[in-house]
Design a protein around this motif. Structure first.
Motif, mmCIF file in Angstrom:
data_model
loop_
_atom_site.group_PDB
_atom_site.id
_atom_site.type_symbol
_atom_site.label_atom_id
_atom_site.label_comp_id
_atom_site.label_asym_id
_atom_site.label_seq_id
_atom_site.Cartn_x
_atom_site.Cartn_y
_atom_site.Cartn_z
ATOM 1 N N ALA A 77 -7.443 -9.634 38.595
ATOM 2 C CA ALA A 77 -6.740 -11.112 39.181
ATOM 3 C C ALA A 77 -7.129 -11.115 39.738
ATOM 4 C CB ALA A 77 -5.393 -10.242 39.596
ATOM 5 N N TYR A 78 -8.039 -10.955 40.192
ATOM 6 C CA TYR A 78 -8.777 -11.458 42.010
ATOM 7 C C TYR A 78 -10.159 -12.318 41.259
ATOM 8 C CZ TYR A 78 -11.811 -12.041 45.699
ATOM 9 O OH TYR A 78 -13.092 -13.310 46.931
ATOM 10 N N ARG A 79 -10.836 -12.106 40.349
ATOM 11 C CA ARG A 79 -11.866 -12.646 39.978
ATOM 12 C C ARG A 79 -10.805 -13.921 38.810
ATOM 13 N NH1 ARG A 79 -16.162 -14.913 40.402
ATOM 14 N NH2 ARG A 79 -17.023 -15.605 38.634
ATOM 15 N N SER A 80 -10.002 -13.851 38.583
ATOM 16 C CA SER A 80 -8.657 -15.080 37.621
ATOM 17 C C SER A 80 -8.465 -16.383 38.894
ATOM 18 C CB SER A 80 -8.174 -14.592 36.975
ATOM 19 O OG SER A 80 -8.283 -13.614 36.254
ATOM 20 N N VAL A 81 -7.860 -15.118 39.466
ATOM 21 C CA VAL A 81 -6.653 -16.663 40.592
ATOM 22 C C VAL A 81 -8.451 -17.372 41.637
ATOM 23 C CG1 VAL A 81 -5.741 -16.584 42.838
ATOM 24 C CG2 VAL A 81 -5.174 -14.780 40.943
ATOM 25 N N THR A 82 -9.377 -16.725 41.539
ATOM 26 C CA THR A 82 -10.385 -17.379 42.182
ATOM 27 C C THR A 82 -11.016 -18.473 41.474
ATOM 28 O OG1 THR A 82 -11.509 -15.305 43.224
ATOM 29 C CG2 THR A 82 -12.660 -17.468 42.698
ATOM 30 N N LEU A 83 -11.123 -18.254 39.993
ATOM 31 C CA LEU A 83 -11.913 -19.375 39.112
ATOM 32 C C LEU A 83 -10.683 -20.110 38.938
ATOM 33 C CD1 LEU A 83 -13.570 -16.617 36.457
ATOM 34 C CD2 LEU A 83 -14.727 -18.998 38.156
ATOM 35 N N GLY A 84 -9.074 -20.078 39.369
ATOM 36 C CA GLY A 84 -8.458 -21.014 38.613
ATOM 37 C C GLY A 84 -8.157 -21.862 39.723
ATOM 38 N N LEU A 85 -8.228 -21.550 41.709
ATOM 39 C CA LEU A 85 -7.992 -22.116 42.408
ATOM 40 C C LEU A 85 -9.348 -22.800 42.454
ATOM 41 C CD1 LEU A 85 -7.133 -19.316 45.423
ATOM 42 C CD2 LEU A 85 -6.144 -21.406 44.771
ATOM 43 N N GLN A 86 -10.798 -22.535 41.965
ATOM 44 C CA GLN A 86 -11.750 -23.783 42.511
ATOM 45 C C GLN A 86 -11.197 -24.876 40.825
ATOM 46 O OE1 GLN A 86 -14.890 -20.720 41.196
ATOM 47 N NE2 GLN A 86 -15.288 -20.134 43.169
ATOM 48 N N THR A 87 -11.675 -24.548 39.943
ATOM 49 C CA THR A 87 -11.254 -25.428 38.880
ATOM 50 C C THR A 87 -9.393 -26.007 39.094
ATOM 51 O OG1 THR A 87 -11.666 -23.497 37.576
ATOM 52 C CG2 THR A 87 -9.647 -25.751 36.566
ATOM 53 N N ALA A 97 -12.632 -18.865 53.228
ATOM 54 C CA ALA A 97 -11.770 -17.933 53.869
ATOM 55 C C ALA A 97 -10.275 -17.746 53.170
ATOM 56 C CB ALA A 97 -11.438 -18.137 55.135
ATOM 57 N N ALA A 98 -9.981 -19.098 52.932
ATOM 58 C CA ALA A 98 -8.350 -19.489 52.730
ATOM 59 C C ALA A 98 -8.240 -19.068 51.578
ATOM 60 C CB ALA A 98 -8.498 -20.540 53.091
ATOM 61 N N GLU A 99 -9.803 -19.282 49.941
ATOM 62 C CA GLU A 99 -9.997 -18.742 49.098
ATOM 63 C C GLU A 99 -9.969 -17.712 48.951
ATOM 64 O OE1 GLU A 99 -13.328 -19.053 46.029
ATOM 65 O OE2 GLU A 99 -12.655 -21.353 46.125
ATOM 66 N N SER A 100 -10.715 -16.735 49.438
ATOM 67 C CA SER A 100 -10.479 -15.152 49.255
ATOM 68 C C SER A 100 -8.893 -14.950 49.280
ATOM 69 C CB SER A 100 -11.482 -14.986 50.281
ATOM 70 O OG SER A 100 -13.052 -15.772 49.948
ATOM 71 N N PHE A 101 -8.233 -15.250 50.502
ATOM 72 C CA PHE A 101 -7.240 -14.812 51.079
ATOM 73 C C PHE A 101 -5.939 -14.521 49.934
ATOM 74 C CE2 PHE A 101 -3.262 -14.810 53.189
ATOM 75 C CZ PHE A 101 -3.037 -13.734 53.732
ATOM 76 N N ILE A 102 -6.026 -15.615 49.139
ATOM 77 C CA ILE A 102 -4.814 -16.396 48.172
ATOM 78 C C ILE A 102 -5.205 -15.002 46.594
ATOM 79 C CG2 ILE A 102 -3.997 -17.930 46.676
ATOM 80 C CD1 ILE A 102 -5.022 -19.866 48.909
ATOM 81 N N ALA A 103 -6.297 -15.735 46.145
ATOM 82 C CA ALA A 103 -7.490 -14.689 45.956
ATOM 83 C C ALA A 103 -6.675 -12.618 45.906
ATOM 84 C CB ALA A 103 -8.504 -15.061 45.151
ATOM 85 N N GLY A 104 -7.777 -12.816 46.865
ATOM 86 C CA GLY A 104 -7.138 -11.049 46.844
ATOM 87 C C GLY A 104 -4.962 -11.015 47.798
ATOM 88 N N ILE A 170 -6.583 -10.253 53.936
ATOM 89 C CA ILE A 170 -7.445 -10.058 54.733
ATOM 90 C C ILE A 170 -8.835 -9.473 54.531
ATOM 91 C CG2 ILE A 170 -7.766 -8.901 56.965
ATOM 92 C CD1 ILE A 170 -4.221 -9.158 57.549
ATOM 93 N N PHE A 171 -8.414 -8.508 53.731
ATOM 94 C CA PHE A 171 -9.965 -7.223 53.320
ATOM 95 C C PHE A 171 -10.924 -8.245 52.839
ATOM 96 C CE2 PHE A 171 -12.265 -5.182 50.042
ATOM 97 C CZ PHE A 171 -12.733 -4.558 50.867
ATOM 98 N N PHE A 172 -10.417 -9.299 51.923
ATOM 99 C CA PHE A 172 -11.034 -9.802 51.234
ATOM 100 C C PHE A 172 -11.655 -11.296 51.329
ATOM 101 C CE2 PHE A 172 -9.895 -8.443 46.966
ATOM 102 C CZ PHE A 172 -10.505 -8.128 46.678
ATOM 103 N N ALA A 173 -10.998 -11.462 53.210
ATOM 104 C CA ALA A 173 -11.510 -13.004 53.686
ATOM 105 C C ALA A 173 -12.250 -12.418 54.855
ATOM 106 C CB ALA A 173 -9.883 -13.521 54.918
ATOM 107 N N THR A 174 -11.942 -10.811 55.041
ATOM 108 C CA THR A 174 -12.843 -10.470 56.094
ATOM 109 C C THR A 174 -14.161 -10.247 54.880
ATOM 110 O OG1 THR A 174 -11.200 -9.410 57.803
ATOM 111 C CG2 THR A 174 -13.721 -8.439 57.831
#
Length: 296
Positions: A77-87, A97-104, A170-174
């Protein structure tokens, strides 16, 4: 890895479910036969003495199933959401940091909901003392379904979602913030990823720990509540009412019971998980790049 840290998980759950204030005189505590745990090592010794070696691995079967399932769902899910946000944002990418927070946060919410029944079963087995409430995993599923219905498997889910969204965010953003700077330090075995995982885990776990404790208190509600090792667990209903009850009767420290052992358990697990994740991701990207070059 999960097998070896299982005793710490049992200790954490036992401490989280302990409701009396340790500062009150013993004569004023309504324990109803509940044990008194003080610290990680004394709790380990108490469980060994009263319940034997196997007592330290109670709930390990549903915990192992949850661990494997959760990790697979979370990182997919993390990888899918990250790629979805980038697209979706294209050239106007969000800050890292914001991208990592939302995906995480999204990945954590999805994985938590999907594996929550296993989390609840893990807690209930770990909360059992010498009295066996559930004889097996299959029996526990049948018993909860019969007496509590489908909702019984999701008691405390609100606290679980409320915890995991900020935790994973917080975890993925940090982690993403620290990963590159620590990676330049040339640590042995590429352990910059592991170090970033440890720091991120400590910060995130401490920040949301009260919700983790509330989730455990809500998970043992139901017809078997008074039969667990702590027989004096009050009746709780809802996240905010549970928090108010704990603050009133146990003080602020009551929301952080078991934090120390939780950090000892979570930090090395996060280090191994993130180190492995980065290695596997790098291998997959290299395979994808090699495949693309071969096609060209």
């Amino acid at each position: 890895m999960r097998f070896f840290i299982a005793p710490l998980d049992v200790v954490k759950i036992r401490l989280q479910l302990q409701t009396h204030s340790l500062s009150d005189p013993l004569s004023q505590r309504n324990l109803r036969g509940s044990p008194i745990y003080k610290g990680t090592l004394p709790t380990l010794k108490h469980i060994l003495r009263e319940e034997g070696l196997t007592g330290l691995w109670k709930g390990n079967v549903p915990a192992e199933l949850m661990y494997v399932s959760y990790s697979a769902i979370q990182f997919t899910a993390y990888r899918s959401v990250t790629l979805g946000l980038q697209t979706a944002f294209g050239e106007h990418r969000m800050p890292a940091a914001a991208e990592s927070f939302i995906a995480g946060a999204s990945a954590g919410a999805i994985a938590t909901t999907a594996t929550y029944p296993l989390d609840l079963l893990r807690t209930r087995f770990a909360a059992q003392g010498t009295e066996r409430i559930y004889s097996s995993l299959a029996a526990s599923i049948r018993d909860i379904a019969r007496h509590e219905g489908p909702r019984g498997f999701f008691q405390g889910l609100g606290a679980g979602i409320g915890q995991i969204i900020p935790y994973m965010g917080i975890f993925f953003a940090t982690y993403e913030t620290l990963r590159l700077p620590l990676g330049t330090l040339q640590m042995p075995f590429g352990s910059g990823d592991a170090a970033a995982g440890v720091i991120a885990s400590i910060i995130a776990k401490t920040g949301v720990f009260p919700l983790d404790l509330i989730r455990k208190r809500l998970q043992v509600q139901g017809p078997t509540r008074s039969r667990y090792i702590h027989k004096n667990i009050p009746v709780y209903s809802g996240v905010f009412r549970t928090m108010q009850n704990i603050l009133k009767n146990e003080g602020t420290r009551g929301l952080y019971r078991g934090l120390t052992v939780s950090l000892f358990k979570a930090a090395p697990a996060s280090a191994v998980t993130m180190w492995t994740y980065e290695r596997v991701l790098r291998i997959l990207l290299e395979m994808e790049s090699s495949g693309a070059s071969a096609r060209d």
